[in-house]
Design a protein around this motif. Structure first.
Motif, PDB file in Angstrom:
ATOM      1  N   PHE A  39      -3.203  -2.706  -5.269  1.00 43.03           N
ATOM      2  CA  PHE A  39      -4.296  -2.602  -4.488  1.00 43.03           C
ATOM      3  C   PHE A  39      -5.141  -3.998  -6.308  1.00 43.03           C
ATOM      4  O   PHE A  39      -4.260  -4.373  -7.067  1.00 43.03           O
ATOM      5  CB  PHE A  39      -5.281  -1.601  -5.048  1.00 43.03           C
ATOM      6  N   PRO A  62     -17.913  -1.562  -9.743  1.00 41.12           N
ATOM      7  CA  PRO A  62     -17.392  -0.357  -9.026  1.00 41.12           C
ATOM      8  C   PRO A  62     -18.627   0.420  -8.635  1.00 41.12           C
ATOM      9  O   PRO A  62     -19.472   0.083  -9.144  1.00 41.12           O
ATOM     10  CB  PRO A  62     -16.531   0.382 -10.353  1.00 41.12           C
ATOM     11  N   GLU A 105     -11.773  -0.002   0.460  1.00 41.55           N
ATOM     12  CA  GLU A 105     -12.348  -0.469  -0.797  1.00 41.55           C
ATOM     13  C   GLU A 105     -14.065  -0.359  -0.708  1.00 41.55           C
ATOM     14  O   GLU A 105     -14.632  -1.529   0.490  1.00 41.55           O
ATOM     15  CB  GLU A 105     -11.730  -1.601  -1.470  1.00 41.55           C
ATOM     16  N   HIS A 137       1.114  -1.090  -0.527  1.00 41.56           N
ATOM     17  CA  HIS A 137       0.168  -0.031   0.093  1.00 41.56           C
ATOM     18  C   HIS A 137       1.008   1.190   0.271  1.00 41.56           C
ATOM     19  O   HIS A 137       0.194   2.544  -0.620  1.00 41.56           O
ATOM     20  CB  HIS A 137      -1.219  -0.027   1.007  1.00 41.56           C
ATOM     21  N   LYS A 145      -9.084   4.424 -10.132  1.00 41.48           N
ATOM     22  CA  LYS A 145      -8.171   4.257  -8.648  1.00 41.48           C
ATOM     23  C   LYS A 145      -8.039   5.720  -9.089  1.00 41.48           C
ATOM     24  O   LYS A 145      -7.008   6.693  -8.040  1.00 41.48           O
ATOM     25  CB  LYS A 145      -6.951   3.246  -8.102  1.00 41.48           C
ATOM     26  N   GLN A 151      -9.910  -1.153 -13.280  1.00 44.73           N
ATOM     27  CA  GLN A 151      -9.455  -0.923 -12.235  1.00 44.73           C
ATOM     28  C   GLN A 151      -8.344  -0.018 -11.850  1.00 44.73           C
ATOM     29  O   GLN A 151      -8.535   1.133 -10.698  1.00 44.73           O
ATOM     30  CB  GLN A 151      -8.951  -1.718 -10.962  1.00 44.73           C
ATOM     31  N   ILE A 152      -7.564   0.476 -12.341  1.00 45.62           N
ATOM     32  CA  ILE A 152      -6.709   1.758 -12.438  1.00 45.62           C
ATOM     33  C   ILE A 152      -7.299   2.560 -12.686  1.00 45.62           C
ATOM     34  O   ILE A 152      -6.616   3.507 -11.647  1.00 45.62           O
ATOM     35  CB  ILE A 152      -5.186   1.224 -13.487  1.00 45.62           C
ATOM     36  N   GLU A 193      -0.602  -5.802 -10.249  1.00 47.33           N
ATOM     37  CA  GLU A 193      -1.059  -5.364  -8.215  1.00 47.33           C
ATOM     38  C   GLU A 193      -0.099  -5.097  -7.300  1.00 47.33           C
ATOM     39  O   GLU A 193      -0.840  -4.223  -6.528  1.00 47.33           O
ATOM     40  CB  GLU A 193      -1.895  -6.433  -8.190  1.00 47.33           C
ATOM     41  N   SER A 228       2.290   2.317  -3.422  1.00 45.51           N
ATOM     42  CA  SER A 228       0.691   2.114  -4.543  1.00 45.51           C
ATOM     43  C   SER A 228       1.172   3.689  -4.635  1.00 45.51           C
ATOM     44  O   SER A 228       0.388   4.266  -5.668  1.00 45.51           O
ATOM     45  CB  SER A 228      -0.965   1.655  -4.615  1.00 45.51           C
ATOM     46  N   SER A 229       1.116   5.011  -3.932  1.00 48.32           N
ATOM     47  CA  SER A 229       0.629   6.396  -3.500  1.00 48.32           C
ATOM     48  C   SER A 229       1.985   6.878  -4.654  1.00 48.32           C
ATOM     49  O   SER A 229       1.601   7.944  -4.642  1.00 48.32           O
ATOM     50  CB  SER A 229       0.792   6.536  -1.996  1.00 48.32           C
TER      51      SER A 229
END
Ligand SMILES: Cc1cc2nc3c(=O)[nH]c(=O)nc-3n(C[C@H](O)[C@H](O)[C@H](O)COP(=O)(O)OP(=O)(O)OC[C@H]3O[C@@H](n4cnc5c(N)ncnc54)[C@H](O)[C@@H]3O)c2cc1C
Length: 1006
Positions: free
Chosen positions: A247, A258, A287, A36, A148, A144-145, A242, A39-40
């Protein structure tokens, strides 16, 4: 074995997904945190095209070479030959045309392989739609990307097609930036093209990840500081991506999507709430997905750290107080969990609307399988059997819960559940009714009259279906029963019937896939009857006889629900095609409900005790009391005073003795009245009819009407079902009335004296059913009081009127009035011939509405139309009675006529025919009582076919026995004969009834 088969089935992808889900999200929390935190950093993901999003040219070439007998590796070698200045790279930079490229490439390949190489065919294959298809796993990942908030780009060494456009078999909308070498004139691995892409994305190299299948391209990207990911196969690459992003890139929770824009909930306050509830160690982003199948309470999947939760909330907006009661769902699930019923574990109920806008509750997510298709494709018959058995036994578990012990005794009202439900759904249906649905109308009348007498009270799920159950992925075990929104306390059999809806619906039914066209035995799925029996066995109950009532009610409820949905869709943007389709579905469902009501009607009919059927003691008719009196009237016996005061309404009573006490008393009063007043007045009434005063009411008849009214022998005809409160009539069932009507049929004047004559009876019934209050006051009341008469004007001299569609008269609107033109004859009430010439009728006189005559005709299919038949039985009895008296007293050739064998045979024949016809009349009347007019259609057509010709034959034999006197007006026989003869077509020709009977008969051919 079983597990493998489940996994093999594409339908059971869920099993695979559930396993994957576990794998991803049940890892140690530390690993999860680490990914996680990375990911930021990322703001964009850049994809190469060939080999990443679509198959690589190299892979396509390998297969193509095998098929075209080209030495393996030729194409690949030719692709890289010449490096930057080779034909492929020039083509990629847009420096040469397709034709030039193919020419050069062909030469190169042929040189290398020492054989002629058809490169055009390779190029066609490479660019054809079937081959150049995006990998679904990548498409899903891109969604999904972007969901986000990260950007996506294509960075592709690409070329122009012969049509002048670049080759890009992708959905451009999925990418923020598309960079193609042929357009830019620069190819990877030239750093400039990467920089161009980053620039257009507006991100730093370190903020992006680049995916490619070729190492030189990746190296160039890495040297710029871009994170790289080598793609060998798309599945593995997505998993690695992933990990990098931190994520999930695949929707791993079955049946979720979603969150829809209109269904969004404030994530921050929810996250804070959850962290407070779950404890301080709960870290990580929240999520949120939305479950996509049709519950009215929006339901969300939540992942927070290693917690998987489900949130169910009320829909936003103003709601009815009792609707969408999530508090009730929370309460029942909590109670049932304690009683060992498999339900998701509920964690918390939040009634504070300030958190997410509405109250909600939380439960644990329960991974498993939901079988949406009741035919369970891909499973073995034994597995299907096991699944339905598990479903059945979990229902038994719910119904066996001790409501007191788990504190649910005030969860709903106790007792009378079905009556309340029927009324609720009638109300709901009425509130959303958009047009008259004949089947629903019949059900609205029928259901309240057939409420089961015995009802148990248990927890009722209210929407118990296979797709509301979560099964263990590997075992046939129900892990959880979902969707308790409609749960309450009530009759458990409603749940059992509801869980069999699919059995009666076709597989292409739009709302719920059905099984009616499947071979259940072959599939291993229990039939509805087997399912029901299984339930009884599990519960230790005797077989349930009124199963068809429960099915009728269940489909009625579905139709009412669908009508509500339809009405709501009309206020939205539904297309006319959709509206038409929905209308058909409602009609289908309501007809199905009615079919079950008919079946139930037949069951009740068949169940009539044999002893009752044998009760009619005709032998008493042979007793001295029943000899005819001097006027030839049948002394219609005196009955033994049995006290059957409580004989049930709706029973098949084949003898007047079997009538309930009040009705039997009415019968006796009517009989007395006939003997004391009607028969003696016949002669006088007949004289009036033959006189010039025939068009003015006979004072004697008017006087008799008043007498009859005073004795309560008035308006006996209105059936109980349309006048249950006896507001207008005597409240008799059709069977009860049949006995009284038979008595009235003995004299041609009697029906009018008791205000029971045609066509007034049918017209009054019509006004009771369909008239407005104003119309009732103006037309119905005077008719009911006998102050006015009505007519029926259908037949036209110029067309064959036995076929009502021939009718030529017209009605049109003009200046706020209806204008009628037409030519009619045989109009009842004198059988006149009338010309309607621009007859103006105020609009408010129209009953029900323009164009709705057919509905009315359907609605009054029954009673009024069989009164003729009931009367004809009486008329035949009287003819036979007159005949018997005559042949006993008349002597010819030295002995009474009765001693002639032919007359004996005639008498016997008449008795048999009357008895046969009467039984059929009573059977039709009984079916109308218990199953409704539509269900009795066959029997109604049969008696209309049988009764007039039977009466005509019986009367004819009597006339024959009387000789010329039979045709004189001293006896009523000639009048009877004309009447019966006319009824062989006046109430529809015999042939038409025969055709109807034959048609219905053939319909039931196996
Ligand atoms: C005493 C009496 C009272 C009446 N009361 C009224 C009333 O109150 N209001 C009203 O509007 N009308 C009334 N009528 C008229 C009656 O309804 C019609 O006579 C009847 O509907 C037949 O229509 P039609 O006379 O035009 O015969 P058509 O339609 O011309 O038929 C003639 C014959 O053709 C044959 N036929 C017709 N269809 C078929 C078929 N499908 N298969 C085989 N054969 C067939 C039958 O034998 C039939 O009798 C009354 C008639 C009488 C005699």
């Amino acid at each position: 074995m079983y597990t493998r088969r489940l996994f093999q089935s594409s339908h059971h992808q869920w099993a695979w997904r559930a396993a994957f889900w576990k794998h991803i999200w049940c890892r140690p929390q530390g690993a999860h945190r680490r990914t996680h935190s990375r990911s930021s950093n990322y703001r964009a993901v850049i994809f190469d095209m060939g080999g990443v999003l679509i198959p690589s040219p190299g892979r396509v070439a390998t297969e193509w070479e095998v098929q075209n007998h080209v030495p393996s590796g030729t194409i690949l070698k030719a692709l890289i030959a010449g490096g930057e200045n080779g034909p492929w790279m020039k083509f990629m930079r847009g420096a040469i045309t397709v034709e030039d490229f193919l020419q050069e490439f062909r030469r190169l390949c042929s040189e290398m392989s020492k054989t002629s190489v058809p490169v055009d065919s390779f190029f066609s294959l490479l660019t054809c739609e079937q081959v150049a298809k995006p990998f679904p796993v990548m498409t899903e990942a891109i969604t999904q990307i972007r969901a986000k908030g990260l950007q996506t780009a294509v960075l592709s060494n690409n070329f122009y097609l012969p049509n002048g456009k670049s080759f890009l078999p992708l959905d451009r909308k999925q990418f923020d930036v598309v960079v193609e070498s042929c357009i830019e004139g620069v190819c990877k691995p030239d750093p400039r093209i990467y920089k161009l892409c980053l620039e257009r994305l507006g991100v730093q190299p370190s903020e992006s990840i680049f995916l490619d299948d070729l190492t030189p391209n990746l190296k160039a990207a890495a040297s710029l500081g871009i994170h790289i990911l080598k793609v060998n196969d798309p599945e593995t690459a997505v998993k690695e991506l992933e990990t990098l992003l931190g994520f999930a890139l695949r929707i791993v929770v079955p049946n979720t999507r979603p969150v829809r824009k209109t269904m969004e909930i404030p994530k921050d306050s929810l996250e804070k709430y959850l962290k407070d509830m779950l404890g301080s160690q709960t870290t990580g982003p929240l999520e949120l997905f939305q479950f996509d199948h049709g519950q009215s309470n929006p339901t969300y999947y939540i992942r927070l750290a290693n917690h998987q939760l489900v949130l169910r909330k009320k829909p936003p907006g103003k709601l009815l107080p009792s609707a969408h009661a999530v508090e009730r769902e929370f309460r029942i699930m909590k109670a049932l969990a304690n009683a060992g019923v498999p339900v998701p574990k509920v964690l918390d109920l939040c009634e504070d609307s300030s958190i997410i806008g509405t109250p909600f509750y939380l439960m644990e997510y329960c991974p498993g399988l939901i079988y949406k298709d009741p035919s369970l494709p891909g499973l073995e018959p034994s597995q299907r059997q096991a699944i339905y058995t598990a479903m059945n036994s979990v229902l038994c578990k719910i119904h066996s819960v001790d409501i007191k012990a788990v504190g649910l005794e005030n969860y709903g009202k106790q007792g009378d559940y079905i009556s309340r439900q029927v009324q609720t759904w009638i109300k709901q249906y009425r509130a959303s009714e958009t047009s008259t649905n004949p089947a629903m109308e019949r059900l609205i009348e029928w259901l309240p009259l057939h409420i089961p007498e015995e009802q148990k009270t248990t927890v009722v799920h209210g929407d118990f279906r296979l797709d509301n159950l979560i099964f263990h992925p590997e075992k046939t075990e129900v892990l959880a029963v979902l969707d308790w929104e409609l749960s309450t306390l009530g009759d458990p059999l409603v749940d059992v019937a509801f869980s069999c809806l699919a059995h009666y619906l076709p597989s292409d039914f739009p709302i719920l896939r059905g099984l009616s066209d499947c071979d259940l035995t072959q599939l291993g799925i229990p039939t509805a009857e087997e399912y029901f029996r299984m339930y009884c066995l599990h519960m230790g109950l005797p077989p349930i006889e009124n199963w068809n009532f429960y099915m009728a009610f269940s489909f009625f409820r579905v139709a009412a629900i669908l009508q509500g949905v339809y009405k709501r869709s009309l206020t939205g943007q539904a297309s006319s095609a959709t509206a038409k389709q929905s209308g058909k579905v409602i009609e289908f469902t309501s007809n199905l409900a009615w079919d079950f009501a008919v079946k139930e009607g037949f069951r009740i009919f068949k169940k009539m005790p044999a002893t009752k059927l044998l009760k009619r003691s005709y032998h008493t008719w042979a007793s001295p009391q029943c000899l005819l009196n001097a006027t030839g009237m049948r002394s219609y016996i005196s009955f033994p005073d049995t006290s059957r005061a409580n004989a049930s309404k709706g029973a098949l009573v084949i003898s007047p003795e079997g009538l309930s006490q009040p009705v039997r008393e009415q019968y006796c009063r009517l009989k007395r009245f006939m003997e004391q007043h009607v028969y003696p007045a016949e002669w006088e009434l007949q004289r009036h009819q033959a006189s010039v005063k025939r068009w003015t009411p006979s004072p004697l008849l008017e006087d008799l009407k008043e007498k009859a009214k005073a004795e309560g022998l008035w308006n006996l005809f209105l059936p109980l079902e349309i006048d249950p409160e006896k507001k207008y009539g005597a409240g008799l069932t059709n069977v009860e009335y049949a006995h009284l009507c038979e008595l009235m049929g003995m004299s041609p004047y009697a029906p009018e004296i008791f205000n029971c004559s045609a066509p007034d009876t049918g017209n009054m019934e019509l006004l009771v059913r369909y008239g407005t209050e104003e119309q009732k006051a103006r037309w119905l009341m005077p008719l009911l009081e006998g102050k006015t008469r009505s007519c029926f004007a259908m037949t036209e001299p110029q067309v064959a009127s036995s076929d009502a569609t021939n009718i030529e008269s017209s009605i049109r609107e003009e200046n706020g009035l209806y204008v009628i033109n037409g030519h009619k004859w045989w109009i009842s009430g004198g059988h006149g011939e009338v010309l309607f010439d621009h007859v103006r009728v105020p609009k408010e006189n129209m009953v029900l509405g323009p164009g709705r005559g057919f509905e009315i005709a359907q609605g009054r299919l029954g009673p009024g139309r069989i009164h003729h038949c009931m009367r004809l039985i009486g008329c035949s009895e009287r003819a036979l009675a007159l005949m018997k008296a005559r042949v006993k007293s008349r002597v010819a050739f030295g002995k009474p006529l009765v001693e002639q064998g032919t007359l004996l045979a005639d008498i016997a024949q008449s008795r048999v025919e009357i008895e046969q016809a009467r039984l059929l009349v009573l059977k039709a009347a009984h079916l109308m009582d218990v199953a409704g007019n539509k269900a009795a259609a066959l029997d109604i057509a049969m008696i209309k076919m049988v009764a007039p010709s039977m009466a005509y034959r019986v009367i004819d034999r009597a006339i024959q026995a009387f000789g010329a006197a039979g045709l004189s007006s001293d006896y009523p026989l000639a009048q009877f004969s004309a009447g019966a003869r006319a009824l062989r077509f006046a109430d529809g020709p015999d042939e038409v009834h025969r055709a109807a009977v034959a048609k219905m008969e053939l319909k039931h051919c196996p």
